[in-house]
Design a protein around this motif. Structure first.
Motif, short mmCIF file in Angstrom:
data_model
loop_
_atom_site.label_atom_id
_atom_site.label_comp_id
_atom_site.label_asym_id
_atom_site.label_seq_id
_atom_site.Cartn_x
_atom_site.Cartn_y
_atom_site.Cartn_z
N ARG A 1 -4.20 1.20 -8.34
CA ARG A 1 -4.90 1.02 -6.66
C ARG A 1 -6.13 0.85 -6.53
NH1 ARG A 1 -2.12 7.00 -6.57
NH2 ARG A 1 -2.26 6.61 -8.78
N ASN B 1 -4.18 -3.96 -4.98
CA ASN B 1 -3.82 -2.56 -4.23
C ASN B 1 -4.61 -2.08 -3.60
OD1 ASN B 1 -1.86 -1.51 -2.91
ND2 ASN B 1 -1.07 -0.25 -4.83
N CYS C 1 -9.53 1.43 -4.68
CA CYS C 1 -9.99 3.16 -3.79
C CYS C 1 -11.76 2.41 -3.24
CB CYS C 1 -10.57 4.27 -4.56
SG CYS C 1 -10.89 5.10 -3.42
N VAL D 1 -5.33 1.16 -1.52
CA VAL D 1 -5.26 2.09 -0.74
C VAL D 1 -5.95 3.05 0.15
CG1 VAL D 1 -3.71 2.10 -2.71
CG2 VAL D 1 -5.58 3.72 -2.44
N THR E 1 0.78 -0.96 0.01
CA THR E 1 0.30 -0.06 -0.44
C THR E 1 1.24 0.78 -0.39
OG1 THR E 1 -1.53 -1.12 1.19
CG2 THR E 1 -2.10 1.66 1.57
#
Length: 735
Positions: A655, A683, A657, A685, A18
């Motif tokens: 990333r 990933n 979200c 984040v 992260t």
């Protein structure tokens, strides 16, 4: 369609670290106790506590109105330390109360079943229907009375407190008085019974002892008549025989002493050495030794004189010879005196020895006679002792028998009233001052328990801290509520000065790729369940990047339901699904929007095989081709828990979200979605906290739609950018 730039993009790589997490634990910054959350819970569900208190107080009010009133009458008695005592026989003496154990015994006796039965009988409780239900057994009435009576020794005093509970105040007082009177009566009855039994036993014993006493006295009288020994009833050792034996013993003792003295003196004379006058020092000072001692002293004086003469004269001097003759004469006289005294002592010694022997014989004879007399006296003394013992025992038992007769008429109880009871004026139960606060407290605790149970069962995420703990990811941005009817707008265009627009700008700053890794240009917006605001965040975040001057591709990857590109889906246009299946060119589904630098790649017609298409190799190839023409790619994905499409795409995004809407998701769903994203190689984040209120099904908010002003891009070549009349902005061509 060109192949991806990096072959490793086609294969899911290991989960990336992260980039935005500063600490190893994203929720480390959160407080252990969240006062705001607790206040929020109280504001939402505090009515449960109030309801519980109201219900409890109402129930207690009904109980107080229907419960019978209980009156308590109290009193106390003082226990004397010295009860009246007539007898010392164990069990017949009145109760003694000097020790704490004895006080406890009195306390226990006052609560005994026997006393309670007497109280119930005296007060007619066995037939009183207002005391016990009709038909109750005597044991039931006694048990009910035992529960209503309290008898307790007051600590540090000699008082016993008594309290009685009853629905009738007059009867409560009577029961207290009756407890003391019936206890005293019970003690007296027990004492009378013991006295009667003891009297009967003592009378029988007295008769036996009288017979034994008379028998012993008769035997003693018969022995006295059969043995007329003088002095038989006198004191021990009296009588002629005993006196004669005592005289002879005294004479024998004197004779033995005289013989021993003469023997000692005689031995001293026998050991006399004429050459050593000092040997006479052991001779006792007697009439016989007086002459010897005087001669010895004269000899010693003359020898001293002779010693002086020897120093002055020679042995031939007349004076020397004269003194020498005198010394010699004195020595001869001393030897003769010692010899004569020895002969005299020898004769006296033999006489004393003969006298001692004679007296010894007389003593032996007198002793033989005395032994017979003493045997008779010993037998008589034994009979006399037996008679006296029988007389004493009879006298003692006779005295106890007379005392036992008096015991029955004397008070045996050691208690007296210290504080007599009074009729109670007010009921002690129900205790309203205690019951109502207790009911309110119990209702509050019950409501609080129901509140906690409801809150735990609800499980909905109501604040960003709960979302952070559930997802294990940090908070990236918080979206404040929008005005009603503006939920589907591109906020950065419709209201750029609003707090929501500023929140998207903060999100853009947070998700901006670091200088050390500028190639991280793909951001995927996901949610656990539908309706979280995922499409709104993806659209506005892409708009923020475009307004910053970055060529941004907004990819509508939700092929399960119409979303951002539902206005762009036409029969003549393809879409993401058609491209992934190899049926269409992506350029036909890429639309320039009303915002410069922002392009939308539509999802195309809805498909059931979206998961299989996204798991193939064409989707990462599409991303690689898009990187040649766009600075950033923003993906709007389907819900994670509904379908697996988002998991298939998350591994290719730089990333991920997660969008969390207030009161829309549950903690377990968020935790599950975050774990699935990480497990698939995504990933994650952080998350965006969406404070937009959840609307009812009948009042659905408008869904976001990307505005556009041009048709789809051509399959090849360039077209002028949107909003540009001179053709300065060149549109990308995806091949």
């Amino acid at each position: 369609m060109t192949s991806p730039r990096k072959s490793e993009s086609l294969v899911p790589a290991t989960p990336r670290s992260t980039e935005l997490a500063v600490a190893t634990e994203p929720t480390l910054y959160l407080p252990k106790v969240e006062v705001g959350r607790l206040l929020g819970i109280l504001l939402r569900r505090g009515w449960l506590i109030i309801l519980g208190m109201v219900l409890a107080v109402a129930a207690m009010t009904m109980y107080v109105k229907t419960a019978p009133k209980i009156y308590v009458s109290t009193g106390s008695v003082r226990v004397s330390s010295h009860a009246p005592r007539v007898l010392n026989i164990e069990g017949l003496s009145p109760e003694d109360s000097k020790d704490l154990e004895q006080l406890r015994t009195i306390e226990s006796d006052m609560k005994s079943s026997a006393v309670l039965a007497r109280i119930a009988q005296a007060n007619g409780l066995f037939t009183a229907t207002d005391f016990a239900p009709a038909g109750s057994s005597e044991l039931t009435v006694i048990e009910m009375l035992a529960h209503r009576i309290q008898v307790e020794l007051l600590r540090g005093t000699r008082k016993i407190g008594i309290s009685v509970e009853d629905t009738d105040p007059q009867r409560a007082k009577r029961l207290v008085l009756s407890l003391v009177s019936e206890y005293e009566s019970w003690i007296k009855d027990n004492t009378d019974e013991l006295t009667r039994r003891a009297g009967e036993g003592l009378a029988m014993e007295e008769e036996k002892l009288r017979e034994s006493m008379e028998t012993a006295e008769g035997r003693m009288q018969e022995f006295r008549e059969a043995h007329p020994v003088p002095g038989l009833e006198g004191r021990e050792g009296s009588g002629p025989v005993t006196d004669q034996l005592g005289t002879l013993n005294s004479q024998l003792t004197q004779a033995k002493s005289e013989r021993l003295r003469l023997e000692s003196e005689y031995e001293s004379f026998k050991k006399f050495d004429p050459e050593d006058p000092d040997s006479l020092g052991g001779i006792a000072n007697t009439s016989r030794s007086e002459e010897v001692l005087s001669i010895s002293r004269a000899l010693q004086a003359k020898e001293l004189e002779f010693a002086k003469i020897k120093e002055r004269y020679l042995f031939k001097h007349p004076a020397y010879k004269e003194v020498e003759r005198e010394v010699t004469s004195l020595k001869a006289n001393l030897v003769e005196a010692v010899r004569s005294a020895g002969h005299a002592l020898e004769k006296s010694y033999h006489v004393a020895l003969e006298n001692e022997t004679k007296l010894q014989g007389e003593v032996e004879g007198a002793r033989t006679v005395a032994i017979g007399v003493e045997g008779v006296r010993s037998k008589f003394d034994a009979l006399k002792r037996d008679a006296e013992a029988a007389r004493e025992m009879h006298a003692t038992v006779d005295k106890r028998l007379r005392e036992t007769t008096l015991t029955g008429v004397m008070a045996a109880s050691a208690i007296a009233w210290a504080e007599p009871p009074f009729v109670p004026e007010k009921a002690s139960r129900p205790a309203k001052k205690i019951l109502f606060p207790l009911a309110a407290f119990a209702g509050m605790m019950g409501g609080l328990t129901l509140l906690v149970a409801t809150e735990l069962k609800d499980g909905r995420v109501r604040d960003s801290a709960s979302a952070a703990r559930a997802t294990g990811a940090p908070l990236l941005a918080s979206l404040p509520p929008l005005q009603a009817g503006r939920e589907g707008d591109m906020v950065l265009l419709s209201d750029p000065a609003s707090p929501t627009a500023e929140a998207f700008r903060r999100l853009r700053a947070v998700l901006l790729p670091p200088p050390a890794k500028p190639e991280a240009r793909t951001v995927l917006f996901a949610s656990a369940v539908p309706g979280e605001g995922r499409s709104l965040c993806a659209m506005n975040y892409a708009a923020s990047l475009a307004m910053q001057g970055q060529r941004t591709l907004l990819l509508d990857a939700d092929m399960r339901r119409p979303g951002l590109s539902r206005e762009h889906v036409r029969g003549e246009f393809g879409g993401l699904g058609d491209y992934l299946s190899g049926e269409s060119d992506p350029a036909k589904s890429c639309f320039p929007t009303a915002l410069p630098n922002l392009y939308l790649l539509s999802s195309g017609p809805m498909r059931d095989d979206a998961a299989e298409l996204l798991s193939g190799t064409r989707f990462p190839a599409l991303l690689e081709d898009a990187y040649r023409w766009f600075d950033a790619v923003v993906i709007d994905s389907p819900p994670v828990l509904s379908v697996s499409d988002a998991l298939a795409m998350s591994r290719y995004a730089d990333r991920v979200c997660l969008v969390v809407r207030q009161n829309a998701s549950e903690r377990k769903n968020l935790r599950k979605a975050a774990e699935m994203i990480r497990a698939s190689g995504g990933n994650l984040v952080g998350f965006v906290w969406n404070e937009l209120p959840v609307r009812a099904k009948g009042h659905l908010a408008p869904e976001p739609v990307v505005p556009y002003s041009h048709s789809a891009l051509a399959g090849s070549g360039d077209t002028t950018g949107p909003g540009s009349a001179s053709g300065e902005n060149t549109s990308p061509t995806i091949t």
